[in-house]
Design a protein around this motif. Sequence first.
Motif, short mmCIF file in Angstrom:
data_model
loop_
_atom_site.label_atom_id
_atom_site.label_comp_id
_atom_site.label_asym_id
_atom_site.label_seq_id
_atom_site.Cartn_x
_atom_site.Cartn_y
_atom_site.Cartn_z
N GLU A 64 1.08 -1.17 -0.18
CA GLU A 64 -0.42 -0.29 -0.06
C GLU A 64 0.91 1.18 0.41
N ALA A 65 2.05 1.48 0.38
CA ALA A 65 2.91 2.48 0.79
C ALA A 65 3.59 2.55 -0.61
N VAL A 66 3.84 1.37 -1.53
CA VAL A 66 4.27 1.64 -2.80
C VAL A 66 3.82 2.26 -4.00
N GLU A 67 2.19 1.38 -3.56
CA GLU A 67 0.81 2.20 -5.09
C GLU A 67 0.91 3.48 -3.87
N ASN A 68 1.61 4.19 -3.21
CA ASN A 68 0.69 5.18 -2.65
C ASN A 68 1.88 6.43 -3.34
N ALA A 69 2.66 5.53 -3.22
CA ALA A 69 4.05 6.52 -3.41
C ALA A 69 3.82 7.08 -5.29
N VAL A 70 3.39 5.61 -6.06
CA VAL A 70 3.59 5.76 -7.23
C VAL A 70 1.99 7.00 -7.23
N HIS B 135 23.32 4.54 2.44
CA HIS B 135 25.30 4.38 2.36
C HIS B 135 25.97 4.72 0.65
N GLU B 136 25.06 5.46 0.34
CA GLU B 136 25.36 6.19 -1.33
C GLU B 136 24.98 7.68 -0.65
N GLU B 137 24.75 7.84 0.01
CA GLU B 137 24.42 9.41 -0.11
C GLU B 137 23.24 9.84 -0.73
N VAL B 138 22.27 9.03 -1.14
CA VAL B 138 21.37 9.13 -2.36
C VAL B 138 19.62 9.85 -0.96
N VAL B 139 19.32 11.12 -1.48
CA VAL B 139 18.42 11.23 -1.28
C VAL B 139 17.15 11.14 -2.00
N PRO B 140 16.15 9.62 -1.18
CA PRO B 140 14.88 10.01 -2.61
C PRO B 140 14.09 11.27 -2.41
N ASP B 141 13.14 11.58 -3.12
CA ASP B 141 12.26 11.98 -3.22
C ASP B 141 11.00 11.29 -2.00
N LEU B 142 10.76 9.89 -2.32
CA LEU B 142 9.81 9.56 -1.64
C LEU B 142 10.07 8.52 -1.04
N VAL B 143 10.07 7.86 0.12
CA VAL B 143 10.19 6.65 0.73
C VAL B 143 9.39 6.06 1.53
#
Length: 448
Positions: A135-141, A281-289
């Motif tokens: 449900e979290a992934v669906e809402n992110a989309v 770990h690779e210092e990547v900041v996503p837009d949504l988690v």
Amino acid sequence: MTTVSTPVPPLEQRRVLTTPIPGPLSVALGARRAAAVAAGVSSTLPVYVSRAAGAVIEDVDGNVLIDLGSGIAVTSVGASAPEVTAAVAAQAADFTHTCFMISPYEEYVAVCEGLARVTPGDHDKRSVLVNSGAEAVENAVKIARRATGRPAVLVLDHAYHGRTNLTMAMTARAMPYKTGFGPFAGEVYRIPASYPLRDPAGMTGKQAALRAIGVAERQVGADQVAALVVEPILGEGGFVVPAPGFLPTLAAWATDCGIVLVADEVQTGFARTGAMFAMDHEEVVPDLVAMAKGIAGGLPLGAVTGRAELLDAVHAGGLGGTFGGNPLACAAALAALEIYERDDLAAAARAIEAAVVPRLTALRDEVPALADVRGRGAMLAVELVRPGTLEPDKAAAQQVAAACAAQGVLVLTCGTWGNVLRLLPPLVIGHDLLDEALTVLEDALRAL
């Protein structure tokens, strides 16, 4: 006459085998299950649980097993963590449900505040709470599509994102997750992942990312893509850690093209990989988690946290659900968050990696089927193949997992071909208990 109950002694953190696995009471429950539970619901172990605490599970026959699965990375703070159970009990005494969309409560707000604090990046954030990882992934989309006005979603090969119609479309493996359940949601496109064991020799993370970007640009077009959804470490696909540079290169391309980068941290999140989130770990900041599993110490809760301008682009009423952010789950999440931070469970995960990886790596000369030992923190895996090849050996993985179960150690399998053993111990597992479980696993691997 007053009946006085006898206190149940605490569950000791030790392995105990009183019957064969499964024991007679579990066998009897299995017969009841066959007459009542849908055949499509499978279980890894044929034992039935009576209690669980810390890093052990007690079955109805009195066997106590060492848990190297954590309910698939859920009980990271330990099964039945006292702080979590106390918080849930206290909340249940106050109220169990009102629906946040009808009459809101502080616990939901407090969880969102905590997620803004611990997720990657120091930008302004908002959150929505849901019931599960899918449900979290669906809402992110949904959020990405609403914010960008674009339709397409990019996912990686070997990915797993859930069992709803959209997340089945986003998931790579057909059986058992997708077979016979179509047609699936459209505008989902798969691009190559970084899989160091199986990529061309010498391929770097940047080269693997450019390969994926090339497929996306040729087959979809960057200006059509709303979201790029990535697991920082492929989960059900085999606990595959991408080559260094893969994620940063994809992230830079997504930013340049106005694509929302969604980190599916459902399995990797909450200290599991030795950092609070694997993207760190690779210092990547996503837009949504997208999060779930370890978020609430065993209670069902999921969440999407991300840039305020993205979540606030959704119209009022566009996000939510009857049970999303249930007060009991929120109370558990607040207790679990305190444990992660207070006890530095990310460091505990790194200590588990330091204990496990050298021992399993040392087996490679003894066990020709052992092709790879990989992972981060307490999210570790062994990939098994037919000796002298890279042909996946699912039967070997099943044999090892069954041998471990017979000796009272729960080990899970995964992988696109089902040939990977995955280790997800609770982050609070004691050194001696982990050592004992590893000895059982080593013996099972040597038996191959």
